[in-house]
Design an enzyme around this catalytic site. Structure first.
Site, PDB file in Angstrom:
ATOM      1  CG  ASP A  22      28.589  45.783  42.998  1.00 26.47           C
ATOM      2  OD1 ASP A  22      28.576  46.774  42.240  1.00 26.47           O
ATOM      3  OD2 ASP A  22      29.403  45.657  43.932  1.00 26.47           O
ATOM      4  CG  HIS A  39      24.739  51.359  34.825  1.00 25.38           C
ATOM      5  ND1 HIS A  39      25.045  50.590  35.925  1.00 25.38           N
ATOM      6  CD2 HIS A  39      25.437  52.515  34.975  1.00 25.38           C
ATOM      7  CE1 HIS A  39      25.886  51.265  36.702  1.00 25.38           C
ATOM      8  NE2 HIS A  39      26.142  52.427  36.147  1.00 25.38           N
ATOM      9  CG  LEU A 133       8.391  37.358  41.086  1.00 19.94           C
ATOM     10  CD1 LEU A 133       9.072  36.729  42.299  1.00 19.94           C
ATOM     11  CD2 LEU A 133       9.295  37.221  39.868  1.00 19.94           C
ATOM     12  CB  ILE A 197      25.709  44.409  53.894  1.00 20.80           C
ATOM     13  CG1 ILE A 197      25.980  42.989  54.457  1.00 20.80           C
ATOM     14  CG2 ILE A 197      24.225  44.713  53.924  1.00 20.80           C
ATOM     15  CD1 ILE A 197      25.420  41.848  53.627  1.00 20.80           C
ATOM     16  CB  SER A 198      26.734  48.160  49.786  1.00 20.45           C
ATOM     17  OG  SER A 198      28.013  47.687  49.446  1.00 20.45           O
TER      18      SER A 198
HETATM   19  C1  IPE Z   1      25.569  48.555  45.978  1.00 20.07           C
HETATM   20  O1  IPE Z   1      26.566  48.607  45.020  1.00 20.07           O
HETATM   21  C2  IPE Z   1      24.347  49.305  45.517  1.00 20.07           C
HETATM   22  C3  IPE Z   1      23.634  48.695  44.388  1.00 20.07           C
HETATM   23  C4  IPE Z   1      23.902  47.540  43.833  1.00 20.07           C
HETATM   24  C5  IPE Z   1      22.525  49.465  43.905  1.00 20.07           C
HETATM   25  P1  IPE Z   1      27.712  49.716  45.089  1.00 20.07           P
HETATM   26  O2  IPE Z   1      28.611  49.480  43.932  1.00 20.07           O
HETATM   27  O3  IPE Z   1      27.134  51.067  45.215  1.00 20.07           O
HETATM   28  O4  IPE Z   1      28.429  49.342  46.456  1.00 20.07           O
HETATM   29  P2  IPE Z   1      29.871  49.697  47.021  1.00 20.07           P
HETATM   30  O5  IPE Z   1      30.052  51.163  46.863  1.00 20.07           O
HETATM   31  O6  IPE Z   1      30.880  48.934  46.215  1.00 20.07           O
HETATM   32  O7  IPE Z   1      29.835  49.235  48.429  1.00 20.07           O
HETATM   33  C1  IPE Z   2      25.939  48.142  40.189  1.00 18.21           C
HETATM   34  O1  IPE Z   2      27.089  48.202  39.392  1.00 18.21           O
HETATM   35  C2  IPE Z   2      24.884  49.132  39.757  1.00 18.21           C
HETATM   36  C3  IPE Z   2      24.673  50.270  40.666  1.00 18.21           C
HETATM   37  C4  IPE Z   2      25.252  50.431  41.808  1.00 18.21           C
HETATM   38  C5  IPE Z   2      23.726  51.288  40.231  1.00 18.21           C
HETATM   39  P1  IPE Z   2      28.212  49.276  39.670  1.00 18.21           P
HETATM   40  O2  IPE Z   2      27.897  50.498  38.901  1.00 18.21           O
HETATM   41  O3  IPE Z   2      28.416  49.480  41.120  1.00 18.21           O
HETATM   42  O4  IPE Z   2      29.492  48.539  39.037  1.00 18.21           O
HETATM   43  P2  IPE Z   2      30.958  48.465  39.644  1.00 18.21           P
HETATM   44  O5  IPE Z   2      30.840  47.980  41.046  1.00 18.21           O
HETATM   45  O6  IPE Z   2      31.526  49.834  39.556  1.00 18.21           O
HETATM   46  O7  IPE Z   2      31.668  47.487  38.766  1.00 18.21           O
HETATM   47 MG    MG Z   3      29.554  48.567  42.504  1.00 14.49          MG
END
Ligand code: IPE
Ligand code: IPE
Ligand code: MG
Length: 250
Positions: A22, A39, A133, A197-198
């Site tokens: 994240d 990304h 792995l 945990i999302s």
């Molecule tokens: C969780 O991150 C999903 C992934 C890392 C793929 P999100 O950025 O989507 O989670 P929330 O919305 O902050 O909970």
């Molecule tokens: C995690 O980074 C990647 C995915 C969820 C695909 P984010 O895109 O959620 O980045 P933030 O949380 O907005 O910084």
């Molecule tokens: Mg995020």
């Protein structure tokens, strides 16, 4: 500066590490760039962690790459992520081959664009004989989706007489999850500091140790992984018992 690697106990390595990658968007924003730039820069972190985990002798790494809820993001970001997945698979196949990594996916991958599905299948076929792995990409994944799917499949098997309701226990339930045959993660890492945990691996993390770091995912490197493993090794996992039961005085 000394590396946390020197302090890792190789007899107490987690077999399976799960990661909520994240903070890509915030990383990009800090640099005044578009979210997709974050990304794109996440790929270096994926490569470094995969190589680092393989070198240590970790057997399974599960990366939360795209959640069921992430389908609700702006269309351009979703499309950008899907395109990045295809390009990354093509670009990183060499890394997977060199490091003897076997690629697997969990999630509702039938929902992914056809090109993603084809490239995933190609990369999985090419790496299926590797044993060092196993890298599991969670794509269009959520824990509730998985548990509902398992429940439906169990109900179906009970209806068809393949399974008796008396035989439904934790072990049989696990066989219906996308992670059947994969041990539960001992360690879950979440980057970017969010304390949630999302909807990741809800069943599997019942007794997983959590490690949350403020580091944003594009900045995460193997040294951060070593620190997470070291932190995990400082803990006492009691599984509901007492400390005295875990350490009997002989
Ligand atoms: C969780 O991150 C999903 C992934 C890392 C793929 P999100 O950025 O989507 O989670 P929330 O919305 O902050 O909970
Ligand atoms: C995690 O980074 C990647 C995915 C969820 C695909 P984010 O895109 O959620 O980045 P933030 O949380 O907005 O910084
Ligand atoms: Mg995020």
């Amino acid at each position: 500066m000394a590396s946390f690697k020197e302090h890792i106990d190789y007899n107490n390595l987690p077999q399976h590490i799960a990661v909520i990658m994240d903070g890509n968007g915030r990383w990009a924003k800090k640099k005044g760039a578009m979210r997709i730039f974050g990304h794109k820069n996440a790929i270096q972190a994926v490569r470094d962690v995969t190589e680092g985990a393989g070198e240590l002798g970790i057997k399974f790494v599960t990366l939360y790459a795209f959640s069921t809820e992430n389908w609700g993001r702006p269309k351009a970001e979703v499309e950008g992520l899907m395109e990045l997945l295809v390009n990354t698979l093509k670009q990183e196949i060499g890394t997977l081959m060199d490091n003897q990594v076997k690629l697997l996916t969990i999630g509702n991958t039938a929902h992914l664009p056809k090109e993603c599905q084809e490239n995933l299948q190609w990369a999985m076929d090419k790496t299926k004989h590797h044993t060092k792995l196993t890298l599991i990409l969670a794509l269009s994944y959520s824990g509730r989706w998985e548990i509902l799917n398992a429940t439906k499949a169990i109900a179906e098997d009970v209806k068809n007489g393949k399974l008796s309701s008396d035989d439904i226990n934790e072990k049989t339930f696990e066989n219906y999850l996308t992670t059947s045959n994969i041990p539960d993660p001992e360690l879950l890492i979440r980057t970017s500091g969010e304390l949630r945990i999302s909807n990741f691996l809800l069943w599997q993390i019942a007794y997983t140790e959590l490690y949350i770091t403020p580091t944003l995912w594009p900045d995460f490197r193997r040294e951060h992984l070593y620190e997470a493993i070291w932190s995990y090794q400082q803990r006492e996992r009691r599984f509901g018992k007492t400390s005295e039961q875990m350490n009997p005085v002989s």
